[in-house]
Design a protein around this motif. Structure first.
Motif, PDB file in Angstrom:
ATOM      1  N   ASP A  31       0.863  -1.180   0.000  1.00  0.00           N
ATOM      2  CA  ASP A  31       0.000   0.000   0.000  1.00  0.00           C
ATOM      3  C   ASP A  31       0.903   1.235   0.000  1.00  0.00           C
ATOM      4  O   ASP A  31       1.220   1.795   1.042  1.00  0.00           O
ATOM      5  N   ILE A  32       1.315   1.648  -1.191  1.00  0.00           N
ATOM      6  CA  ILE A  32       2.242   2.776  -1.296  1.00  0.00           C
ATOM      7  C   ILE A  32       1.578   4.072  -0.853  1.00  0.00           C
ATOM      8  O   ILE A  32       2.222   4.921  -0.233  1.00  0.00           O
ATOM      9  N   GLN A  33       0.299   4.226  -1.143  1.00  0.00           N
ATOM     10  CA  GLN A  33      -0.415   5.418  -0.705  1.00  0.00           C
ATOM     11  C   GLN A  33      -0.389   5.525   0.815  1.00  0.00           C
ATOM     12  O   GLN A  33      -0.154   6.596   1.383  1.00  0.00           O
ATOM     13  N   GLY A  34      -0.631   4.413   1.492  1.00  0.00           N
ATOM     14  CA  GLY A  34      -0.580   4.406   2.945  1.00  0.00           C
ATOM     15  C   GLY A  34       0.821   4.668   3.465  1.00  0.00           C
ATOM     16  O   GLY A  34       1.005   5.383   4.461  1.00  0.00           O
ATOM     17  N   LEU A  35       1.808   4.091   2.793  1.00  0.00           N
ATOM     18  CA  LEU A  35       3.195   4.302   3.191  1.00  0.00           C
ATOM     19  C   LEU A  35       3.576   5.772   3.033  1.00  0.00           C
ATOM     20  O   LEU A  35       4.251   6.347   3.898  1.00  0.00           O
ATOM     21  N   ARG A  36       3.137   6.382   1.957  1.00  0.00           N
ATOM     22  CA  ARG A  36       3.383   7.819   1.747  1.00  0.00           C
ATOM     23  C   ARG A  36       2.785   8.641   2.885  1.00  0.00           C
ATOM     24  O   ARG A  36       3.423   9.551   3.422  1.00  0.00           O
ATOM     25  N   LEU A  37       1.562   8.322   3.250  1.00  0.00           N
ATOM     26  CA  LEU A  37       0.865   9.065   4.296  1.00  0.00           C
ATOM     27  C   LEU A  37       1.591   8.945   5.634  1.00  0.00           C
ATOM     28  O   LEU A  37       1.827   9.957   6.320  1.00  0.00           O
ATOM     29  N   LEU A  38       1.957   7.734   6.007  1.00  0.00           N
ATOM     30  CA  LEU A  38       2.574   7.509   7.308  1.00  0.00           C
ATOM     31  C   LEU A  38       3.987   8.080   7.388  1.00  0.00           C
ATOM     32  O   LEU A  38       4.447   8.451   8.471  1.00  0.00           O
ATOM     33  N   ARG A  39       4.667   8.147   6.260  1.00  0.00           N
ATOM     34  CA  ARG A  39       6.038   8.650   6.238  1.00  0.00           C
ATOM     35  C   ARG A  39       6.120  10.120   5.806  1.00  0.00           C
ATOM     36  O   ARG A  39       7.207  10.691   5.777  1.00  0.00           O
ATOM     37  N   ASP A  40       4.951  10.698   5.482  1.00  0.00           N
ATOM     38  CA  ASP A  40       4.917  12.075   5.007  1.00  0.00           C
ATOM     39  C   ASP A  40       5.900  12.259   3.848  1.00  0.00           C
ATOM     40  O   ASP A  40       6.709  13.199   3.821  1.00  0.00           O
ATOM     41  N   ALA A  41       5.819  11.337   2.893  1.00  0.00           N
ATOM     42  CA  ALA A  41       6.751  11.337   1.764  1.00  0.00           C
ATOM     43  C   ALA A  41       6.496  12.529   0.856  1.00  0.00           C
ATOM     44  O   ALA A  41       5.349  12.926   0.644  1.00  0.00           O
ATOM     45  N   PRO A  42       7.537  13.124   0.305  1.00  0.00           N
ATOM     46  CA  PRO A  42       7.354  14.262  -0.607  1.00  0.00           C
ATOM     47  C   PRO A  42       6.587  13.848  -1.860  1.00  0.00           C
ATOM     48  O   PRO A  42       6.759  12.743  -2.363  1.00  0.00           O
TER      49      PRO A  42
ATOM     50  N   VAL B 157       9.689   5.708  -2.798  1.00  0.00           N
ATOM     51  CA  VAL B 157       9.124   5.633  -1.445  1.00  0.00           C
ATOM     52  C   VAL B 157       9.310   4.235  -0.874  1.00  0.00           C
ATOM     53  O   VAL B 157       9.746   4.062   0.275  1.00  0.00           O
ATOM     54  N   LEU B 158       9.009   3.219  -1.680  1.00  0.00           N
ATOM     55  CA  LEU B 158       9.153   1.844  -1.216  1.00  0.00           C
ATOM     56  C   LEU B 158      10.619   1.479  -1.006  1.00  0.00           C
ATOM     57  O   LEU B 158      10.981   0.840  -0.007  1.00  0.00           O
ATOM     58  N   ALA B 159      11.477   1.906  -1.923  1.00  0.00           N
ATOM     59  CA  ALA B 159      12.903   1.573  -1.826  1.00  0.00           C
ATOM     60  C   ALA B 159      13.528   2.187  -0.576  1.00  0.00           C
ATOM     61  O   ALA B 159      14.363   1.557   0.087  1.00  0.00           O
ATOM     62  N   GLN B 160      13.143   3.410  -0.257  1.00  0.00           N
ATOM     63  CA  GLN B 160      13.700   4.059   0.938  1.00  0.00           C
ATOM     64  C   GLN B 160      13.288   3.322   2.199  1.00  0.00           C
ATOM     65  O   GLN B 160      14.105   3.081   3.101  1.00  0.00           O
ATOM     66  N   TRP B 161      12.014   2.944   2.264  1.00  0.00           N
ATOM     67  CA  TRP B 161      11.532   2.205   3.440  1.00  0.00           C
ATOM     68  C   TRP B 161      12.253   0.856   3.546  1.00  0.00           C
ATOM     69  O   TRP B 161      12.681   0.458   4.635  1.00  0.00           O
ATOM     70  N   THR B 162      12.384   0.186   2.407  1.00  0.00           N
ATOM     71  CA  THR B 162      13.033  -1.127   2.381  1.00  0.00           C
ATOM     72  C   THR B 162      14.486  -1.025   2.838  1.00  0.00           C
ATOM     73  O   THR B 162      14.969  -1.853   3.625  1.00  0.00           O
ATOM     74  N   GLN B 163      15.197  -0.018   2.362  1.00  0.00           N
ATOM     75  CA  GLN B 163      16.600   0.149   2.727  1.00  0.00           C
ATOM     76  C   GLN B 163      16.764   0.436   4.208  1.00  0.00           C
ATOM     77  O   GLN B 163      17.665  -0.094   4.863  1.00  0.00           O
TER      78      GLN B 163
ATOM     79  N   GLU C  95       6.915  14.658  -4.870  1.00  0.00           N
ATOM     80  CA  GLU C  95       7.710  14.418  -6.072  1.00  0.00           C
ATOM     81  C   GLU C  95       8.381  13.034  -6.073  1.00  0.00           C
ATOM     82  O   GLU C  95       8.883  12.583  -7.106  1.00  0.00           O
ATOM     83  N   ALA C  96       8.405  12.366  -4.927  1.00  0.00           N
ATOM     84  CA  ALA C  96       9.016  11.031  -4.861  1.00  0.00           C
ATOM     85  C   ALA C  96       8.125  10.026  -5.570  1.00  0.00           C
ATOM     86  O   ALA C  96       6.901  10.023  -5.394  1.00  0.00           O
ATOM     87  N   THR C  97       8.713   9.170  -6.392  1.00  0.00           N
ATOM     88  CA  THR C  97       7.938   8.140  -7.083  1.00  0.00           C
ATOM     89  C   THR C  97       7.567   7.024  -6.101  1.00  0.00           C
ATOM     90  O   THR C  97       8.170   6.896  -5.016  1.00  0.00           O
ATOM     91  N   ASP C  98       6.594   6.204  -6.494  1.00  0.00           N
ATOM     92  CA  ASP C  98       6.219   5.061  -5.663  1.00  0.00           C
ATOM     93  C   ASP C  98       7.413   4.151  -5.415  1.00  0.00           C
ATOM     94  O   ASP C  98       7.629   3.676  -4.291  1.00  0.00           O
ATOM     95  N   ALA C  99       8.192   3.919  -6.467  1.00  0.00           N
ATOM     96  CA  ALA C  99       9.356   3.045  -6.339  1.00  0.00           C
ATOM     97  C   ALA C  99      10.360   3.622  -5.352  1.00  0.00           C
ATOM     98  O   ALA C  99      10.967   2.883  -4.556  1.00  0.00           O
TER      99      ALA C  99
END
Length: 261
Positions: free
Chosen positions: A15-26, A34-40, A28-32
């Protein structure tokens, strides 16, 4: 074996939308990204990169429904990318209407918690499923929620004697029992397949997985005395006949039957 029986399996994606919300992701960041940063970040802390249950977006719920009238395979699918709530609601509506015996493989550990969180998020109503005796006294002593009740039978959990270290993979047990096992992909490939436009491939994969679960449930019923040897043989023949009738329009069943031998 008492009817009706509803065997189910869920395929989900991050759920990338949910991940964006919880992390307050910018924005301009792509879905990939956002997920890659969390994974790392998880890897850097020696943690699993598998997203938690509440961040698993339900894509497909596949079901085998068996009652006295026959056997049916059906999938609830989010085909437009905006129907997750309807998919989850339709699954619970089937429980509401039929009050079936639920059967899963690791449904208590993954599928149902995911459905709970996503249902909560989307305002899903499932009063029969959540009944623990408030409306129906019979549900006080056997309901869908309690791990040690059988109205929902997590076959993997039961066979492992509720000991996680004894858990077995569905694919391995299906093949060991003479059934086809997984075809085409495994769970780790679902997200990439979805990104590549392979939603129908995911749906077909989920359906073969849920059929493996139903066949293992039949094997379990024979083991516990729910089927005589003759009844078990008859049920297996009936499953093959049913899938054979589906094969002309759903070629994955032809592949499944060929793998069954």
């Amino acid at each position: 074996m008492a009817f009706p029986v509803l065997v189910f399996d869920v395929e989900s994606i991050p759920d990338i939308q949910g991940l964006r919300l919880l992390r307050d992701a910018p924005a301009e960041a792509t879905d990939a990204e956002v997920l890659a940063q969390w994974t790392q970040e998880r890897k850097d802390h020696g943690q699993s990169d598998f997203l938690p249950h509440y961040l698993q977006r339900v894509l497909v719920v596949s079901c085998v429904f068996r009652n006295a009238e026959g056997l049916r395979v059906h999938s609830f699918v989010d085909r437009d990318g905006a129907s997750e709530g309807r998919v989850v609601q339709n699954f619970f509506r089937a429980i509401e209407q039929k009050a079936p015996q639920l059967v899963s493989w690791n449904g208590g550990g993954f599928d149902l918690p995911v459905l709970h969180y996503r249902g909560l998020r989307h305002g899903v109503v499932a009063s029969k499923y959540w009944d623990m005796g408030e409306d129906d006294r019979d549900f006080k002593y056997n309901n869908y929620i309690n791990r040690y009740h059988t109205r929902h039978l997590d076959l993997m959990d039961l066979l492992a004697m509720f000991q996680p270290r004894a858990n077995a993979p569905l694919d391995a047990m299906a093949k060991l029992c003479g059934f086809p096992g997984k075809l085409g992909m495994d769970g780790s490939q679902v997200y990439q397949s979805w990104l590549d436009g392979g939603l129908e491939d995911i749906r077909r994969y989920c359906e073969t997985d849920v059929m493996n679960t139903y066949l293992l449930y039949c094997q379990y019923q024979k083991m516990r005395g729910g089927f005589t040897e003759a009844e078990y043989t008859q049920e297996i023949a009936f499953v093959k006949e049913t899938l054979g009738a589906l094969a002309p329009t759903e070629p994955h069943w032809q592949e499944y039957l060929a793998a069954w031998g």
